[in-house]
Design a protein around this motif. Structure first.
Motif, PDB file in Angstrom:
ATOM      1  N   ASP A 163       0.835  -1.201   0.000  1.00  0.00           N
ATOM      2  CA  ASP A 163       0.000   0.000   0.000  1.00  0.00           C
ATOM      3  C   ASP A 163       0.869   1.249   0.000  1.00  0.00           C
ATOM      4  O   ASP A 163       1.603   1.505   0.953  1.00  0.00           O
ATOM      5  CB  ASP A 163      -0.906  -0.021   1.236  1.00  0.00           C
ATOM      6  CG  ASP A 163      -2.147   0.845   1.049  1.00  0.00           C
ATOM      7  OD1 ASP A 163      -2.383   1.321  -0.076  1.00  0.00           O
ATOM      8  OD2 ASP A 163      -2.877   1.039   2.037  1.00  0.00           O
ATOM      9  N   ASP A 164       0.816   2.026  -1.084  1.00  0.00           N
ATOM     10  CA  ASP A 164       1.510   3.304  -1.141  1.00  0.00           C
ATOM     11  C   ASP A 164       0.597   4.384  -0.564  1.00  0.00           C
ATOM     12  O   ASP A 164      -0.592   4.430  -0.884  1.00  0.00           O
ATOM     13  CB  ASP A 164       1.870   3.656  -2.583  1.00  0.00           C
ATOM     14  CG  ASP A 164       2.898   2.703  -3.166  1.00  0.00           C
ATOM     15  OD1 ASP A 164       3.861   2.377  -2.453  1.00  0.00           O
ATOM     16  OD2 ASP A 164       2.745   2.293  -4.329  1.00  0.00           O
ATOM     17  N   THR A 165       1.146   5.247   0.271  1.00  0.00           N
ATOM     18  CA  THR A 165       0.336   6.255   0.946  1.00  0.00           C
ATOM     19  C   THR A 165       0.934   7.638   0.749  1.00  0.00           C
ATOM     20  O   THR A 165       2.134   7.798   0.512  1.00  0.00           O
ATOM     21  CB  THR A 165       0.232   5.960   2.457  1.00  0.00           C
ATOM     22  OG1 THR A 165       1.552   5.808   3.000  1.00  0.00           O
ATOM     23  CG2 THR A 165      -0.550   4.690   2.718  1.00  0.00           C
ATOM     24  N   VAL A 166       0.078   8.668   0.860  1.00  0.00           N
ATOM     25  CA  VAL A 166       0.530  10.041   0.694  1.00  0.00           C
ATOM     26  C   VAL A 166      -0.327  10.969   1.550  1.00  0.00           C
ATOM     27  O   VAL A 166      -1.511  10.695   1.775  1.00  0.00           O
ATOM     28  CB  VAL A 166       0.461  10.461  -0.795  1.00  0.00           C
ATOM     29  CG1 VAL A 166      -0.971  10.433  -1.311  1.00  0.00           C
ATOM     30  CG2 VAL A 166       1.065  11.844  -1.010  1.00  0.00           C
ATOM     31  N   TYR A 167       0.288  12.025   2.038  1.00  0.00           N
ATOM     32  CA  TYR A 167      -0.428  13.100   2.711  1.00  0.00           C
ATOM     33  C   TYR A 167      -0.105  14.385   1.955  1.00  0.00           C
ATOM     34  O   TYR A 167       1.066  14.675   1.663  1.00  0.00           O
ATOM     35  CB  TYR A 167       0.020  13.227   4.174  1.00  0.00           C
ATOM     36  CG  TYR A 167      -0.622  14.377   4.913  1.00  0.00           C
ATOM     37  CD1 TYR A 167      -1.842  14.220   5.565  1.00  0.00           C
ATOM     38  CD2 TYR A 167      -0.006  15.628   4.956  1.00  0.00           C
ATOM     39  CE1 TYR A 167      -2.430  15.289   6.234  1.00  0.00           C
ATOM     40  CE2 TYR A 167      -0.585  16.695   5.625  1.00  0.00           C
ATOM     41  CZ  TYR A 167      -1.808  16.513   6.261  1.00  0.00           C
ATOM     42  OH  TYR A 167      -2.385  17.575   6.919  1.00  0.00           O
ATOM     43  N   VAL A 168      -1.138  15.173   1.627  1.00  0.00           N
ATOM     44  CA  VAL A 168      -0.960  16.410   0.877  1.00  0.00           C
ATOM     45  C   VAL A 168      -1.184  17.596   1.811  1.00  0.00           C
ATOM     46  O   VAL A 168      -2.182  17.624   2.547  1.00  0.00           O
ATOM     47  CB  VAL A 168      -1.949  16.498  -0.301  1.00  0.00           C
ATOM     48  CG1 VAL A 168      -1.660  17.740  -1.155  1.00  0.00           C
ATOM     49  CG2 VAL A 168      -1.892  15.239  -1.154  1.00  0.00           C
ATOM     50  N   GLY A 169      -0.282  18.563   1.774  1.00  0.00           N
ATOM     51  CA  GLY A 169      -0.432  19.737   2.620  1.00  0.00           C
ATOM     52  C   GLY A 169       0.145  20.975   1.965  1.00  0.00           C
ATOM     53  O   GLY A 169       0.830  20.900   0.948  1.00  0.00           O
ATOM     54  N   GLN A 191      -7.730  15.843  -5.119  1.00  0.00           N
ATOM     55  CA  GLN A 191      -8.755  15.266  -5.997  1.00  0.00           C
ATOM     56  C   GLN A 191      -8.106  14.405  -7.081  1.00  0.00           C
ATOM     57  O   GLN A 191      -8.606  13.332  -7.423  1.00  0.00           O
ATOM     58  CB  GLN A 191      -9.612  16.367  -6.651  1.00  0.00           C
ATOM     59  CG  GLN A 191     -10.200  17.406  -5.709  1.00  0.00           C
ATOM     60  CD  GLN A 191     -10.763  16.826  -4.437  1.00  0.00           C
ATOM     61  OE1 GLN A 191     -11.622  15.954  -4.464  1.00  0.00           O
ATOM     62  NE2 GLN A 191     -10.289  17.319  -3.297  1.00  0.00           N
ATOM     63  N   ALA A 192      -6.990  14.874  -7.631  1.00  0.00           N
ATOM     64  CA  ALA A 192      -6.315  14.130  -8.700  1.00  0.00           C
ATOM     65  C   ALA A 192      -5.738  12.814  -8.187  1.00  0.00           C
ATOM     66  O   ALA A 192      -5.788  11.789  -8.876  1.00  0.00           O
ATOM     67  CB  ALA A 192      -5.206  14.991  -9.316  1.00  0.00           C
ATOM     68  N   ILE A 193      -5.199  12.823  -6.974  1.00  0.00           N
ATOM     69  CA  ILE A 193      -4.655  11.594  -6.379  1.00  0.00           C
ATOM     70  C   ILE A 193      -5.774  10.585  -6.149  1.00  0.00           C
ATOM     71  O   ILE A 193      -5.633   9.390  -6.427  1.00  0.00           O
ATOM     72  CB  ILE A 193      -3.928  11.920  -5.065  1.00  0.00           C
ATOM     73  CG1 ILE A 193      -2.601  12.625  -5.366  1.00  0.00           C
ATOM     74  CG2 ILE A 193      -3.684  10.664  -4.231  1.00  0.00           C
ATOM     75  CD1 ILE A 193      -1.943  13.256  -4.170  1.00  0.00           C
ATOM     76  N   LYS A 252     -12.430  15.192   2.398  1.00  0.00           N
ATOM     77  CA  LYS A 252     -12.448  15.553   0.983  1.00  0.00           C
ATOM     78  C   LYS A 252     -12.093  17.008   0.760  1.00  0.00           C
ATOM     79  O   LYS A 252     -11.566  17.382  -0.270  1.00  0.00           O
ATOM     80  CB  LYS A 252     -13.833  15.251   0.394  1.00  0.00           C
ATOM     81  CG  LYS A 252     -14.148  13.761   0.339  1.00  0.00           C
ATOM     82  CD  LYS A 252     -15.458  13.517  -0.375  1.00  0.00           C
ATOM     83  CE  LYS A 252     -15.730  12.021  -0.487  1.00  0.00           C
ATOM     84  NZ  LYS A 252     -17.004  11.757  -1.187  1.00  0.00           N
ATOM     85  N   GLY A 253     -12.352  17.850   1.744  1.00  0.00           N
ATOM     86  CA  GLY A 253     -12.078  19.273   1.581  1.00  0.00           C
ATOM     87  C   GLY A 253     -13.036  19.915   0.598  1.00  0.00           C
ATOM     88  O   GLY A 253     -13.811  19.254  -0.080  1.00  0.00           O
ATOM     89  N   SER A 254     -13.000  21.211   0.527  1.00  0.00           N
ATOM     90  CA  SER A 254     -13.871  21.935  -0.396  1.00  0.00           C
ATOM     91  C   SER A 254     -13.017  22.825  -1.291  1.00  0.00           C
ATOM     92  O   SER A 254     -11.931  23.271  -0.894  1.00  0.00           O
ATOM     93  CB  SER A 254     -14.887  22.783   0.372  1.00  0.00           C
ATOM     94  OG  SER A 254     -14.220  23.676   1.245  1.00  0.00           O
ATOM     95  N   ARG A 255     -13.513  23.069  -2.477  1.00  0.00           N
ATOM     96  CA  ARG A 255     -12.769  23.875  -3.441  1.00  0.00           C
ATOM     97  C   ARG A 255     -12.655  25.313  -2.934  1.00  0.00           C
ATOM     98  O   ARG A 255     -13.662  25.973  -2.697  1.00  0.00           O
ATOM     99  CB  ARG A 255     -13.492  23.850  -4.785  1.00  0.00           C
ATOM    100  CG  ARG A 255     -12.794  24.655  -5.867  1.00  0.00           C
ATOM    101  CD  ARG A 255     -13.558  24.566  -7.179  1.00  0.00           C
ATOM    102  NE  ARG A 255     -12.890  25.296  -8.228  1.00  0.00           N
ATOM    103  CZ  ARG A 255     -12.636  24.822  -9.438  1.00  0.00           C
ATOM    104  NH1 ARG A 255     -13.032  23.593  -9.744  1.00  0.00           N
ATOM    105  NH2 ARG A 255     -12.031  25.560 -10.347  1.00  0.00           N
ATOM    106  N   PRO A 256     -11.443  25.828  -2.758  1.00  0.00           N
ATOM    107  CA  PRO A 256     -11.302  27.207  -2.263  1.00  0.00           C
ATOM    108  C   PRO A 256     -11.583  28.212  -3.372  1.00  0.00           C
ATOM    109  O   PRO A 256     -11.367  27.929  -4.556  1.00  0.00           O
ATOM    110  CB  PRO A 256      -9.834  27.268  -1.829  1.00  0.00           C
ATOM    111  CG  PRO A 256      -9.151  26.263  -2.699  1.00  0.00           C
ATOM    112  CD  PRO A 256     -10.152  25.160  -2.936  1.00  0.00           C
TER     113      PRO A 256
END
Length: 288
Positions: free
Chosen positions: A66-72, A118-120, A133-137
């Motif tokens: 399992d490959d994992t990622v955190y985006v910030g 979203q792309a990931i 999911k966050g919201s589009r700023p």
């Protein structure tokens, strides 16, 4: 659209190809800096660590399943990465996207964080650790246009460094490069997949027997299957295990073993509709 040719430069500040690496397309202002976790202190001492940045923390499980990622994103990279280094366990490397001209703003970074996440998720190759999911700023149109160009550059640089975060395992590019469909239809299995530059992709809804064979090979297959079942990639469906999404295996044999529930030589088990093996089409052709 056919990708255009690019020249990408990778600079090694310490001369170590496994150390900090700085990638850039020579005609653009975006840089991506790859930082091994063990060298985080050295990176935080570099002037690049003072900029507004988008960052990705990437890692994989011990068994490689399992490959994992955190985006910030942040305007205080030193504080944020320092906190992640102390608090988050899963990651081994950080990918930091900055502007060579120090022109990335918080507005750019907020939109890029949302857009990349979203792309990931759409690609499905890496599991994200963001948890929402966050919201589009809100982003003015001129800045959004800048962001999309930054994303295009960052996508190419990140993939070149070895992290195809935004590329679907069975997307159009992979399928175009691997036009033959391969099948594995033995011992109650009905699998379909492609052999790609990254490994072997087993397609969604491929299925195999639920029970592993009563042998050492079955024990090995069970070990490979267990984390995939736990993650939801494999779902129990009656007397079968079914793939809930496309999945990339590093080898054809790993893909066949998980599908069949036993040790398997994937070069022989995976065949085209006219019964040509992966071995005869790929390895023997190279030998010849």
């Amino acid at each position: 659209m056919t990708p255009r040719a690019k020249t990408i430069q990778i600079f090694l500040p310490a001369g170590d190809p496994r150390g900090i690496r700085i990638a850039e397309i020579t005609t653009r202002i975006v840089q991506v800096i790859e930082v091994p976790r063990s060298l985080m202190a050295e990176f935080l001492a570099m002037p690049e660590s003072t900029q507004v940045a988008l960052y990705f923390l990437v890692g994989e499980t011990e068994d490689g399943s399992d490959d994992t990622v955190y985006v910030g994103q942040t305007g205080d990279l030193r504080a944020r990465l320092g906190a992640h280094n102390k608090e988050k366990d899963f990651w081994q490397r950080a990918l930091v996207l900055i502007s060579r001209t120090n022109s990335l703003t918080q507005t750019h970074a907020l939109f890029l964080e949302w857009y990349c996440l979203q792309a990931i998720r759409a690609a499905g190759r890496f599991r994200d650790e963001n948890g929402n999911k966050g919201s589009r700023p809100f982003t003015p149109a001129p800045l959004e246009a800048d962001c999309l160009e930054i994303f295009e550059t960052g996508q190419a640089l990140i993939a070149t460094l070895g992290f195809p975060l935004f590329d679907a395992v069975a997307g159009p590019a992979a399928i175009a490069a691997a036009p033959e469909m391969f099948y594995c239809q033995r011992r109650g299995a009905d699998g379909r997949g492609y052999y790609t530059a990254d490994g072997f992709v087993v397609l969604k809804d491929s299925c195999g027997p639920l029970e592993n064979t009563a042998s050492q090979g079955g024990v090995q297959a069970e070990r490979l299957r267990a984390p995939l079942i736990a993650s939801g990639l494999l779902k129990v469906d009656g007397k079968q295990l079914r793939f809930t999404r496309d999945h990339l295996f590093r080898t054809p044999s790993g893909a066949a073993s998980v599908l069949l529930g036993r040790s398997a030589n994937g070069w022989i088990e995976w065949m085209t509709k006219d019964r040509q093996t992966l071995e005869s089409l790929k390895r023997e052709k190279v030998t010849a």
